[in-house]
Design an enzyme around this catalytic site. Sequence first.
Site, mmCIF file in Angstrom:
data_model
loop_
_atom_site.group_PDB
_atom_site.id
_atom_site.type_symbol
_atom_site.label_atom_id
_atom_site.label_comp_id
_atom_site.label_asym_id
_atom_site.label_seq_id
_atom_site.Cartn_x
_atom_site.Cartn_y
_atom_site.Cartn_z
ATOM 1 N N MET A 38 0.595 -1.166 -0.021
ATOM 2 C CA MET A 38 0.185 0.006 -0.003
ATOM 3 C C MET A 38 0.940 1.319 0.150
ATOM 4 O O MET A 38 0.374 2.336 -0.418
ATOM 5 C CB MET A 38 -1.043 0.045 1.203
ATOM 6 C CG MET A 38 -2.331 -1.140 1.011
ATOM 7 S SD MET A 38 -3.042 -0.718 2.544
ATOM 8 C CE MET A 38 -2.357 -1.338 4.039
ATOM 9 N N CYS A 39 1.940 1.281 0.610
ATOM 10 C CA CYS A 39 2.938 2.359 0.532
ATOM 11 C C CYS A 39 4.012 2.253 -0.552
ATOM 12 O O CYS A 39 4.505 1.296 -0.836
ATOM 13 C CB CYS A 39 3.583 2.485 2.044
ATOM 14 S SG CYS A 39 2.557 2.495 3.277
ATOM 15 N N THR A 40 4.224 3.280 -0.959
ATOM 16 C CA THR A 40 5.379 3.707 -2.115
ATOM 17 C C THR A 40 6.602 3.307 -1.361
ATOM 18 O O THR A 40 7.172 4.216 -0.533
ATOM 19 C CB THR A 40 5.300 4.896 -2.514
ATOM 20 O OG1 THR A 40 4.064 4.940 -3.283
ATOM 21 C CG2 THR A 40 6.248 5.099 -3.774
#
Length: 654
Positions: A517-519
Site C-alpha cells: 500500500m505504501c510507496t
Amino acid sequence: MTSMDIPYSQISSFVNSSFFQKVSQLKLNKYRLDDTDKAIVGSVDFKFIGKNQPTSLSVDESSFNDNITYTHAQFPVKGILKNLNTVEDFRKVDKNEFLQSQGLVVHKSIQDRSCLKDLSKLTQFFILSFSDLKGFKFIYWFGFPSLVSRWKVNKLSGLTESQIEPYESKLNEWLNARLPIEQKQAFIIDNLEFKPFEQLSSFSPDDQLNIGFIDTSSILNKCSTQLRNILYMLAYYGFENIKVYNFRFNNTTSFTLDITLAEPLTSEPKTTGWERTAQGKLGPKLADIGALVDPARLADQSVDLNLKLMKWRVMPELDLDIIKNSKVLLLGAGTLGSYVSRVLLGYGVRHITFVDNGKVSFSNPVRQPLFNFTDCLEGGAPKAETAAKALKLIFPLITSQGYNLEVPMAGHPVTDEKRQYEDYQRLVTLIKEHDVVFLLMDSRETRWLPTVLCNVFDKICITAALGFDSYLVMRHGNLFNTEHIEAEENSHRLGCYFCNDIIAPKDSTTDRTLDQMCTVTRPGVALLASSLAAELFVSILQHPLKSHAPASLHDNATVLGCLPQQLRGFLHNFETSKLEANNYEYCSACSIQVLNEYKSRTWDFVKDALNENNYLEDLTGLTKVKQESEIAEKKFQEFENGLEFSDEDSEWIN
C-alpha cells in the site's frame, strides 16, 4: 543688468519607475548583451510647471515607442540610452570623453545644417546606465550635451503684459501651426512674424537677429539650458548680435535678452552637461525600484530572468513562450506530482492543475515538498487542492487548481455510477482543456483511461513510475489522425505504457499488504524520475511534431538534444537506458480497436472495461494471443518430449 554671462537653469531628470521596468524587459528579451546606443525619447513640459522650477525632462515606459502622442504643453526631446552589461563597464567609461562624443553629434548637425530642419538635434540627452536585474537596482547618469559659447548680456528686461500682448496670438498660432513639434520651441521673429529656422539663410549675420524661445523653466530671469546649443548654432553661422524673447506659459514673467558674442568659438568645441545630484555634485544616481513594484510582478520578472539568461546566453533557439503558455494537468499530487510541479515552475509554466483523491498523511511531507505538517492534521487536507494552494504560495501568479476526483480504473467495478460518471466527465473535460497530461499515479490501472483519452484528444502524455531502486519515464505515442482512426498507420507511432503488456489492467489494489500500500522506494528515485519527466516534456515542445515526434537519440533532434521515448533508470548500478517501443496492435489502451470503441461508445465502453475483467482482452485480441501462445507452448513441450502431433497444429511450430 548689463555685462554679464547668460544666466541658465540646469535641466533635471525625472524617471518614472515604468522606464526601468521597460529597460529590464528589453534587456532580457531584445538587447541581451548588446550595449550599443538605443534611441529613446523624453518630454519637457512648458505650461504646467511649479513655481521656481528648472526644466524637468521626463522618461517612462513609452520612451521606447516610435510614435508618441504629446500634449499641447509638451516638447519631445530625443535621446539615447547606453545600458552597459556590468557595473565595472559603467565605472570604466571615461565620462568626459563620452560627454564630448555626444557634443560632437550635436556639432555635426550644426555643420551639416540638418538642425535647421529639426531643432530637436540641438536639445538631445543621453543616459549612461547599468541595470542590476536581479536586485532591481539601476545606476544611471543623465547628460544634456551643451556646446559652450560665451555671450555677454547687454540688457535683460522683463516683458509687461502690454509688451507681450502683441505676441500672444502669434504664439498660439505658432504652436497650432502645421509644423513638426520639433520645430516649435525656437523660431525667428521678423516684424511680429514667426518663422522657422529653416529660413535663417534669409537673414544677414551683420544685423541683429530676433529669436523667440519657449522656455521650459520657471526660475526668475534664468533661461533653460536648452537655449545653449541654439545660441552656439547661431554663433557658428556668424550671428553675433541677438535679441532673445524668452516666452513663458507658466505664470512667471517672460523676458528679453540683448546679447553679444563675447568670444569667438574655439576650433574644437567644448561640451558640458552632466547632470548633478541633489547635493550639487557630479555623479550617477541609484534607483532601487524593488519597493515600488508589486512583489508578485517582481517574482514574475525574476522567474523570467533566469530563463531568459539561459536562452540568450546558451540556447537562443529555445522556445520559452510555448513552455510558459502550456497548460499542464498532473494526475497525481503525491511525491511525483510535487516534484514535477516544482520543475515546471522553474521552467516558467503558468498553468498547472492537480487531480488526486487522497489526503495528506503524516508520512507525506518529508517526501512531498508541497505539503507540511499542518496539512496532516484533522484527518489530512485534500492533496490536490492543498498542492494547488502551495504552488500559489510559492509563485502567486501561477494559475493552479486542484480537483478531488477518483479516476475510473479498469478492472474496478462501478459501485456508484452517478459519482463515477461525474468523475469521468470531469476528467474528460480537464484533459481536453490542457495541453499535456502527466500520469503520476501509484497504480497501473489508474493510468489506463487517461492513456486512452490522451490518444483520442491528441494530448502529450508522459508517464513516470517508480520501483524500489528503479524508475520509468516515457512519452506516449499518439495517433496522427484522430478523425479517421481506421486510416492510422500503427507501425509508425510510438507505443504507450501498456504496449508491452499481454494482459489488460486489472484490480491490483485490493487486499494489498502494508508494504504494497505504501510507496516503497529509495527517496532519491522520485526526484530523478520527476526531473526527467519534466525535461522530457520541455524537449517534446521544442520538436515541430510535438506528441507525434519520433524517438531520436541524435543530439540534434531538438535544440535541447536527443528526444528519447523511454528512460529506464536503475540506482543499484546508477545507469539510465534509453529505449523505444512502437505501438502494439493488441494494446489494451492505444490500439485501434480500443480507440474506435471509445469514440463510438464513450462512457458505456468505459463501464464495460471497469465491470468486466476480460472485456479489454477480448476486444483487443489479447485473449486470442494468450490462447495461441498457450497452444504453441504446449506443442513445443510435446515436440521436446518426442510426442506426435497432428498436421493441423503444425502451423504453431513452423
